[in-house]
Design a protein around this motif. Structure first.
Motif, PDB file in Angstrom:
ATOM      1  N   THR A  38       0.827  -1.212   0.000  1.00 46.62           N
ATOM      2  CA  THR A  38       0.000   0.000   0.000  1.00 46.62           C
ATOM      3  C   THR A  38       0.860   1.260   0.000  1.00 46.62           C
ATOM      4  OG1 THR A  38      -0.193  -0.126   2.423  1.00 46.62           O
ATOM      5  CG2 THR A  38      -1.982  -1.092   1.114  1.00 46.62           C
TER       6      THR A  38
ATOM      7  N   PHE B 228      -4.455   0.348   6.945  1.00 38.71           N
ATOM      8  CA  PHE B 228      -3.884   0.310   5.606  1.00 38.71           C
ATOM      9  C   PHE B 228      -2.382   0.065   5.593  1.00 38.71           C
ATOM     10  CE2 PHE B 228      -7.791   2.742   4.876  1.00 38.71           C
ATOM     11  CZ  PHE B 228      -8.282   2.117   3.746  1.00 38.71           C
TER      12      PHE B 228
ATOM     13  N   ASP C 279      -7.423  -1.546  -1.805  1.00 35.41           N
ATOM     14  CA  ASP C 279      -6.693  -2.401  -0.883  1.00 35.41           C
ATOM     15  C   ASP C 279      -7.470  -3.718  -0.772  1.00 35.41           C
ATOM     16  OD1 ASP C 279      -5.715  -3.778   1.291  1.00 35.41           O
ATOM     17  OD2 ASP C 279      -5.539  -2.022   2.584  1.00 35.41           O
TER      18      ASP C 279
END
Length: 457
Positions: free
Chosen positions: A127, A152, A233
């Motif tokens: 990410t 994340f 994601d």
């Protein structure tokens, strides 16, 4: 499930040592002692399928599945065999292995929305590389992340937005903005207030609820109209919603997407994938723009992990893994709902989310979210042979496992009902669990090895 599980002597001894030499007592916050009740296994010794054994010899049916990283089951034979065979040949060389091409080919054969892929070891690497790439593509600094999705990355661009942001400069914190899932007005508000400044919007394709009224497609349109990239994601949704990810299930082509967790069935491998026009900026052939330091990790393409990923993908392609996950999840949802109604606690406990990735909510007698009641549920299911921080199934969860699970939850719900009537402090041993992202540790963490493990509710 036999006699209640109450012996954690070896776990408690290891806990004492672990907290002396490892900050937090372990290497993953979600696995920490503060996430579980005092009466819980501290350390797992082995696992097979959906069953695990702790260091005290207690056996459990597991529903965390390595924080959703194990989709097929622990020590799944074809995956382990592939990894072992590669280890005999060496796992890390001075030049790339041919497995890197093989694994990329296998990956792109199922993630057809992407043109290129680069592998790494964990989701945060992927990410954060996507964020860096989006900034390089757009020449912009700001990032918008979905505030409704809990995690994340371990890197500053995300952790700076949480309560646990000590050590992260304010200037970094201010570069990440928040928007709401299924709320286009919050997206439009950011685009208006920061016109021409946002490099990308990053979110999970779905969490406890899916996109409504074409949210993902409308978000993508707004991104592109305003010169920003859309990053999905898929750490959790990938290999659970569909073999091609939630992006295939929802029919959307993101600019960049990130996969991990179940990609290697527990082996450490993750991926950044996307459109060639963006991914190529991290390559050697393009000459029109500055190079992007995309991903470069010594262990990013360890051959045994790539072999495990190839074997995992093969199983998903040849066997009904996704349909099995969904089917078992639906069975659990319906049956637990009936159990909650039967005990009169359906207003205080319930199952939510996609069938292949279930979670549950725990409310107190005022119908407010409660860590104490969550801890009580965990305590009582652990006593009956379940480890269930979530209700995430694997391909290894069979009908007998589900039946035993429902028996354990039924018994736990009887205690939950009593706690609602008489107070949770009468039934929960010691302090409740806590949320990961908190600014301070308000209370000393106690374990059942302490001389006194009093209630602190």
């Amino acid at each position: 499930m036999g006699n209640p599980i109450e012996n954690f002597e070896n776990s408690n001894r290891l806990r004492q040592r672990a907290h002396q030499i490892i900050p937090g007592g372990c290497h993953t916050y979600a696995k920490g002692d503060d996430q579980y009740p005092i009466l819980s296994p501290g350390f797992i010794a082995s696992g097979s399928g959906c069953h695990v054994r702790d260091v005290d010899g207690n056996e459990y049916i597991e529903y965390g599945m390595g924080n959703r990283a194990v989709g097929l089951g622990h020590a799944y034979p074809p995956v382990v065999k592939a990894a072992k065979a590669q280890l005999d040949l060496g796992c890390n060389f001075t030049r790339p292995s041919g497995l890197e091409v093989d694994c990329a080919t296998a990956f792109l054969d199922i993630i057809k929305t992407a043109d290129m892929v680069k592998f790494c070891k964990n989701g945060s690497d992927a990410t954060s590389a996507a964020i860096r790439l989006a900034r390089a593509v757009t020449g912009r600094d700001l990032i918008a992340r979905c505030s409704d999705h809990p995690f994340f990355s371990t890197d500053d661009w995300f952790i700076g937005t949480t309560e646990m942001n000590a050590g992260i400069p304010k200037v970094i914190q201010n570069l990440t903005l928040g928007f709401r899932y299924n709320d286009l007005s919050s997206v439009q508000d950011l685009l208006t207030r920061h016109r021409g400044e946002i490099a990308a919007f990053i979110l999970e394709p779905a969490r406890n609820e899916g996109p409504k009224d074409g949210f993902l497609h409308k978000l993508q349109d707004l991104c592109h109209q305003n010169g920003a990239l859309l990053i999905l994601d898929e750490m959790i949704t990938g290999f659970r919603w569909d073999i091609g990810g939630a992006q295939k299930a929802y029919g959307i082509v993101p600019d960049l997407s990130c996969f991990g967790k179940a990609l290697g069935n527990g082996f450490s491998v993750s991926a950044l994938a996307g459109k060639r026009e963006f991914m190529a900026l991290g390559g050697l052939e393009q000459t029109s723009k500055p190079r992007v330091f995309l991903l470069s990790t010594t262990h990013g393409a360890e051959t045994h992990a790539l072999a495990a990923a190839i074997a995992t993908i093969k199983v998903y392609r040849n066997e009904p893994v996704i349909s099995h996950l969904v089917e078992q999840g639906k069975v659990l949802t319906a049956a637990i709902g009936q159990i909650a109604v039967a005990h009169g606690v359906d207003k205080y406990f319930g199952v939510q989310g996609h069938p292949a990735c279930l979670s549950y909510f725990t409310l107190d007698d005022q119908a407010k979210p409660s860590q104490a009641f969550r801890s009580l549920f965990l305590q009582e299911t652990i006593r009956r042979g379940l480890i269930a921080p979530s209700l995430v199934v694997s391909y290894a969860h069979g009908k007998e496992d589900v039946a035993k699970t429902l028996d354990a939850i039924d018994a736990a719900m009887a205690i939950y009902k009593k706690a609602l009537e008489n107070g949770v402090g009468k039934y929960l041993v010691g302090r409740p669990s806590n949320v990961v992202f908190r600014r301070f540790n308000r209370l000393k963490l106690k374990t059942s090895a302490d001389p006194v493990a009093e209630n602190t509710l």
